[in-house]
Design an enzyme around this catalytic site. Sequence first.
Site, PDB file in Angstrom:
ATOM      1  NE  ARG A 114      -4.587   2.228   2.853  1.00 29.16           N
ATOM      2  CZ  ARG A 114      -5.150   1.587   1.819  1.00 29.16           C
ATOM      3  NH1 ARG A 114      -5.567   1.138   1.354  1.00 29.16           N
ATOM      4  NH2 ARG A 114      -5.743   2.953   2.658  1.00 29.16           N
ATOM      5  CG  HIS A 141      -7.657   1.387  -4.378  1.00 35.34           C
ATOM      6  ND1 HIS A 141      -7.037   0.037  -3.748  1.00 35.34           N
ATOM      7  CD2 HIS A 141      -8.472   1.909  -3.311  1.00 35.34           C
ATOM      8  CE1 HIS A 141      -7.506  -0.211  -2.669  1.00 35.34           C
ATOM      9  NE2 HIS A 141      -8.396   0.701  -2.580  1.00 35.34           N
ATOM     10  CD  GLN A 144     -12.711  -0.417  -2.223  1.00 37.31           C
ATOM     11  OE1 GLN A 144     -11.682  -0.665  -2.001  1.00 37.31           O
ATOM     12  NE2 GLN A 144     -14.211  -1.455  -2.942  1.00 37.31           N
ATOM     13  CG  ASP A 232     -13.041   7.521  -2.386  1.00 36.81           C
ATOM     14  OD1 ASP A 232     -13.488   7.187  -1.475  1.00 36.81           O
ATOM     15  OD2 ASP A 232     -11.840   7.010  -3.100  1.00 36.81           O
ATOM     16  CB  CYS A 271     -13.638   2.287  -1.771  1.00 42.36           C
ATOM     17  SG  CYS A 271     -12.883   3.974  -1.835  1.00 42.36           S
ATOM     18  NE  ARG A 299     -10.191  -4.408  -0.994  1.00 47.55           N
ATOM     19  CZ  ARG A 299      -9.572  -3.474  -0.032  1.00 47.55           C
ATOM     20  NH1 ARG A 299      -9.837  -2.219   0.126  1.00 47.55           N
ATOM     21  NH2 ARG A 299      -7.748  -3.729  -0.426  1.00 47.55           N
TER      22      ARG A 299
END
Length: 314
Positions: A114, A141, A144, A232, A271, A299
């Site tokens: 990450r 991402h 996701q 988001d 997300c 996820r």
Amino acid sequence: MSTAVSKYNHFLDLKDIPSETLRQILDTARRWKEARKGLPKGAVDEGAPLAGRTLAMVFEKSSTRTRISFEMAMHQLGGSSIILQGSSMQLGRGETIADTARVMSRYVDAIMLRANTHAAIEELANEGSVPVINALTDRSHPCQLMADILTIEEHLGSIKGKKIAWVGDGNNVATSLIEAAVKFDFSLTLGCPDGLRPDVDVLNWAEGLGGDITVTGDPDAAVRSANAVFTDTWISMGDDRTGTKLKALEPFQVNDVLMAKAADDALFLHCLPAHRGEEVTNSVIDGPQSVVWDEAENRLHAQKAVLAWCLGVI
């Protein structure tokens, strides 16, 4: 950006992976999720597909869902994980990323990062000798989006041909959504204010492959008749909350009025974490069209299949 072909199954961006492979990963995720019904969350999957394998999880950014879902994914698959904070390592500081990649490849079977920058994860993948998974960068991402598509298909059936809407900042998640639109053949309209639209490179890539992608400054037009509406947070982790960005995004809040313009059975996705009252109202995120908790759970299931593909199990 490197274009070298790797012999390892890296999961860095959706655009780099064939559509058939992405579909195989999602189909596996769906089957494995179904097979776990009734089992305790800590139970190991039948056959322990990743027994003896170890995943190094490296965090330059803080995390809730990513850390828990990847750690539980390895546990359920019969493997193990090592959690490392970027601030406690030599990654990119006293030691080059290339040297870190070479060393870690001697200890573990795969690396999940990450990262603050996309360049870091590309260098890690290029210089190491184990699969590398993008668990978030400033560019994209992809994990996701695999969970998001799994969620939509659980509720609405195949995503192919569906109309999907994005409302807000054209950020890293929006980039992966654009790539997903091409790979999974759905229509995507992004409602973003001027100056906050997705990167032109990914839009050009999608256009070159015939993707059905539209960008508009009108949030109402973006969600009209959409089967699913995404948003988001408006300010990414660690970014400055001052200035004009929040003001520019205010008309792009997902509220009851905006959701009413989507299809009657439209889903709402986010997300997480959400800034309630900012990009989304409580009435939407807690309402009957919201699938954010299914999305968060998925996820785990999507990443289990990603891990299995990276390590050659599927």
